[in-house]
Write an enzyme that holds these catalytic residues in place. Structure first.
Site, PDB file in Angstrom:
ATOM      1  N   ILE A 104      -0.964   2.109  -6.521  1.00  0.00           N
ATOM      2  CA  ILE A 104      -1.795   1.971  -7.717  1.00  0.00           C
ATOM      3  C   ILE A 104      -3.226   1.582  -7.386  1.00  0.00           C
ATOM      4  O   ILE A 104      -4.047   1.435  -8.281  1.00  0.00           O
ATOM      5  CB  ILE A 104      -1.198   0.950  -8.705  1.00  0.00           C
ATOM      6  CG1 ILE A 104      -0.971  -0.409  -8.031  1.00  0.00           C
ATOM      7  CG2 ILE A 104       0.101   1.470  -9.303  1.00  0.00           C
ATOM      8  CD1 ILE A 104      -0.486  -1.492  -8.986  1.00  0.00           C
TER       9      ILE A 104
ATOM     10  N   CYS B 140      -6.281   0.886  -3.800  1.00  0.00           N
ATOM     11  CA  CYS B 140      -6.548   0.798  -2.370  1.00  0.00           C
ATOM     12  C   CYS B 140      -7.870   0.084  -2.167  1.00  0.00           C
ATOM     13  O   CYS B 140      -8.613  -0.166  -3.101  1.00  0.00           O
ATOM     14  CB  CYS B 140      -6.589   2.184  -1.729  1.00  0.00           C
ATOM     15  SG  CYS B 140      -7.871   3.255  -2.400  1.00  0.00           S
ATOM     16  N   GLY B 141      -8.145  -0.233  -0.929  1.00  0.00           N
ATOM     17  CA  GLY B 141      -9.385  -0.926  -0.601  1.00  0.00           C
ATOM     18  C   GLY B 141      -9.477  -1.121   0.886  1.00  0.00           C
ATOM     19  O   GLY B 141      -8.723  -0.522   1.658  1.00  0.00           O
TER      20      GLY B 141
ATOM     21  N   PHE C 163      -8.603  -3.586   2.565  1.00  0.00           N
ATOM     22  CA  PHE C 163      -7.443  -4.297   3.090  1.00  0.00           C
ATOM     23  C   PHE C 163      -6.289  -3.360   3.391  1.00  0.00           C
ATOM     24  O   PHE C 163      -5.435  -3.668   4.214  1.00  0.00           O
ATOM     25  CB  PHE C 163      -6.973  -5.343   2.084  1.00  0.00           C
ATOM     26  CG  PHE C 163      -6.597  -4.748   0.757  1.00  0.00           C
ATOM     27  CD1 PHE C 163      -5.333  -4.232   0.543  1.00  0.00           C
ATOM     28  CD2 PHE C 163      -7.520  -4.693  -0.273  1.00  0.00           C
ATOM     29  CE1 PHE C 163      -4.992  -3.666  -0.671  1.00  0.00           C
ATOM     30  CE2 PHE C 163      -7.185  -4.138  -1.491  1.00  0.00           C
ATOM     31  CZ  PHE C 163      -5.919  -3.618  -1.691  1.00  0.00           C
TER      32      PHE C 163
ATOM     33  N   GLU D  33      -3.515  -0.980   0.998  1.00  0.00           N
ATOM     34  CA  GLU D  33      -3.096  -0.386  -0.265  1.00  0.00           C
ATOM     35  C   GLU D  33      -2.546  -1.434  -1.220  1.00  0.00           C
ATOM     36  O   GLU D  33      -2.091  -2.498  -0.802  1.00  0.00           O
ATOM     37  CB  GLU D  33      -2.017   0.675  -0.038  1.00  0.00           C
ATOM     38  CG  GLU D  33      -2.542   1.945   0.590  1.00  0.00           C
ATOM     39  CD  GLU D  33      -1.488   3.034   0.637  1.00  0.00           C
ATOM     40  OE1 GLU D  33      -0.309   2.733   0.346  1.00  0.00           O
ATOM     41  OE2 GLU D  33      -1.834   4.177   0.972  1.00  0.00           O
TER      42      GLU D  33
ATOM     43  N   LYS E 247       0.168  -6.230  -2.396  1.00  0.00           N
ATOM     44  CA  LYS E 247      -0.966  -5.905  -1.539  1.00  0.00           C
ATOM     45  C   LYS E 247      -0.458  -5.799  -0.104  1.00  0.00           C
ATOM     46  O   LYS E 247       0.134  -6.749   0.422  1.00  0.00           O
ATOM     47  CB  LYS E 247      -2.015  -7.017  -1.670  1.00  0.00           C
ATOM     48  CG  LYS E 247      -3.434  -6.629  -1.336  1.00  0.00           C
ATOM     49  CD  LYS E 247      -4.376  -7.761  -1.753  1.00  0.00           C
ATOM     50  CE  LYS E 247      -5.833  -7.389  -1.548  1.00  0.00           C
ATOM     51  NZ  LYS E 247      -6.733  -8.485  -1.961  1.00  0.00           N
TER      52      LYS E 247
ATOM     53  N   ASP F  29     -18.627 -11.821  -2.896  1.00  0.00           N
ATOM     54  CA  ASP F  29     -18.178 -10.466  -3.245  1.00  0.00           C
ATOM     55  C   ASP F  29     -18.310 -10.199  -4.740  1.00  0.00           C
ATOM     56  O   ASP F  29     -17.424  -9.611  -5.361  1.00  0.00           O
ATOM     57  CB  ASP F  29     -16.727 -10.268  -2.793  1.00  0.00           C
ATOM     58  CG  ASP F  29     -16.360  -8.791  -2.648  1.00  0.00           C
ATOM     59  OD1 ASP F  29     -17.280  -7.942  -2.686  1.00  0.00           O
ATOM     60  OD2 ASP F  29     -15.164  -8.488  -2.503  1.00  0.00           O
TER      61      ASP F  29
END
Length: 421
Positions: A50, A52-53, A55, A57, A73, A163
């Protein structure tokens, strides 16, 4: 969630001992039944991707004991720039407070480290898109008052956030008592500004790599200066103006290389007078930015002063703090459909808001975490769409201007023309 990253050597020291989560974490951390179902811990089933980034998924999950949906995560154990364990440690440091959702589990899961998170609603960027990319002054002030308190609480725990971007601030899930609360998520780039051993403020340094999202980061961050509390607040100020204007003057700049582009963004920020940036908006917006930009590196901001700037403006405008944001009454897409946000949702009095949004210094320690997922889930079980696709580790140092996120909206790129109320 793409953003500039600092060098790994500059990250806070990580504990080599994997922290344990809640009950049952001493049992096997992951399992894969003959049916191919992937489990995290004893009771969390992993479902479809659902988000991602940097880090890795984000997967949909389900607590098989309670039948509740969660977010999971996943980060490769062999990631070039691991951050999940550190993020978990920061959430233990933060404990329980308003706008900090829960973590249910942290531990190994095969080739990955896994953190099981609370599902939240859409991000402010998603809602900004939903509202035709402009927020009213009332909505921005309700957001600003809450986020100043969120940042004050983070700073009170000796952490700086680093951030700030709309994708990292989420409302609660619809139908939940916290649905109107703005949550702060993703502490992968956070840093201790008080040395845990010496108990002293970290030293001022220059020639630092960029950390954050270039669109919102402070001018001093562009100049390579070490970040401190002042930089979080300046980035918030840039985000507030982004919401009011519809865009910022340094968006959409072209350059041959990324380095040149970030240089142009920083130059444009420095060369844009605060009076021009905040033109046609209440003077309090300019006052906020002038104050935070004048703060010393070591200085503790006067959070009450900043909050009062906006609460007094809010009162002067005759607004009611009823959480009637611009998106209330609109259809909010979720992974499995749309949710109508009821304009008659339970209102909370100004007095209760004021009490709640003051950071508590005596919150009991409780494992917390955040989810970068958006929307809520219904009774249909989407977990059958489980994917075993491998996760690609991100580069150790990454600099990206555009605030990217994983969401349930199909984004439309629009011209960066300022909108004025």
């Amino acid at each position: 969630m793409d953003h500039p990253r600092e060098k790994e050597a500059d990250r806070p020291v990580r504990s080599s001992k994997v922290p344990q989560g809640r009950s049952g974490h001493s049992r096997p951390s992951s399992s894969s039944a003959s049916s191919g179902v992937l489990m995290v811990g004893p009771n969390f089933r992993v479902g479809k991707k659902i988000g991602c980034g940097n880090f890795g998924e984000l997967k949909l999950g389900k607590n098989l004991y309670t039948n509740e949906y969660v977010a999971i995560k996943l980060e490769p154990v062999k990631s070039r720039a691991p951050q999940l364990h550190l993020e978990y440690r920061f959430y233990k440091t933060l404990g329980s407070a308003d706008g900090l959702p829960q973590v249910f589990y942290f531990g190994p899961c095969g080739k990955y480290n896994a953190m099981v998170l609370e599902l939240l609603g859409p991000s402010l960027e998603d809602l900004f898109d939903l509202c035709d990319r402009t927020f009213s002054l009332k909505t921005v002030l309700m957001i600003a008052i809450q986020l100043i308190s969120r940042m004050e609480y983070v700073h009170s725990k000796n952490l700086i956030y680093r951030d700030v971007k709309p994708e990292n601030f989420l409302i609660g899930r619809q139908g939940n008592k916290k649905e109107h609360i703005i949550h702060i998520i993703d502490f992968g780039l956070a840093k201790e500004y008080i040395d845990p051993e010496t108990k002293k403020h970290i030293p001022y340094r220059e020639h630092k790599s960029l950390t954050g999202t270039a669109r919102y980061m402070s001018i001093n961050t562009h100049l390579g200066k070490e970040q401190s509390r002042r930089d979080d607040l300046e980035a918030l100020g840039h985000m507030f103006m982004y919401f009011l204007r519809g865009s910022l003057p340094w968006q959409g700049l072209k350059a041959d290389t990324l380095k040149e582009r970030y240089q142009k963004i920083g130059d444009t920020k420095r060369n844009t007078p605060i009076e021009v940036l905040c033109e046609n908006f209440p003077e309090e917006m300019a006052t906020y930015l002038r104050y935070v930009r004048r703060l010393d590196f070591f200085e503790k901001p006067d959070y009450d002063y900043l909050r009062n700037l906006f609460t007094e403006l809010f009162d002067r405008k005759g607004y009611a703090f009823d959480y009637s944001y611009d998106w209330v009454g609109r259809q909010i897409p979720t992974p499995v459909g749309t949710v109508h946000v009821d304009s008659g949702a339970s209102a909370i009095t100004r007095e209760s808001h004021a009490h709640r949004d003051r950071p508590s210094q005596h919150q009991p320690l409780r494992n917390q975490v955040v989810s970068s997922t958006n929307g809520e889930l219904n009774a249909d079980d989407p977990l059958a769409a489980h994917s075993n696709a491998p996760i690609t580790a991100q580069a150790e140092v990454e600099v990206v201007d555009e605030a990217k996120c994983c969401c349930f909206f199909k984004r439309k790129r629009k011209k960066n023309t300022p909108r004025h109320k």
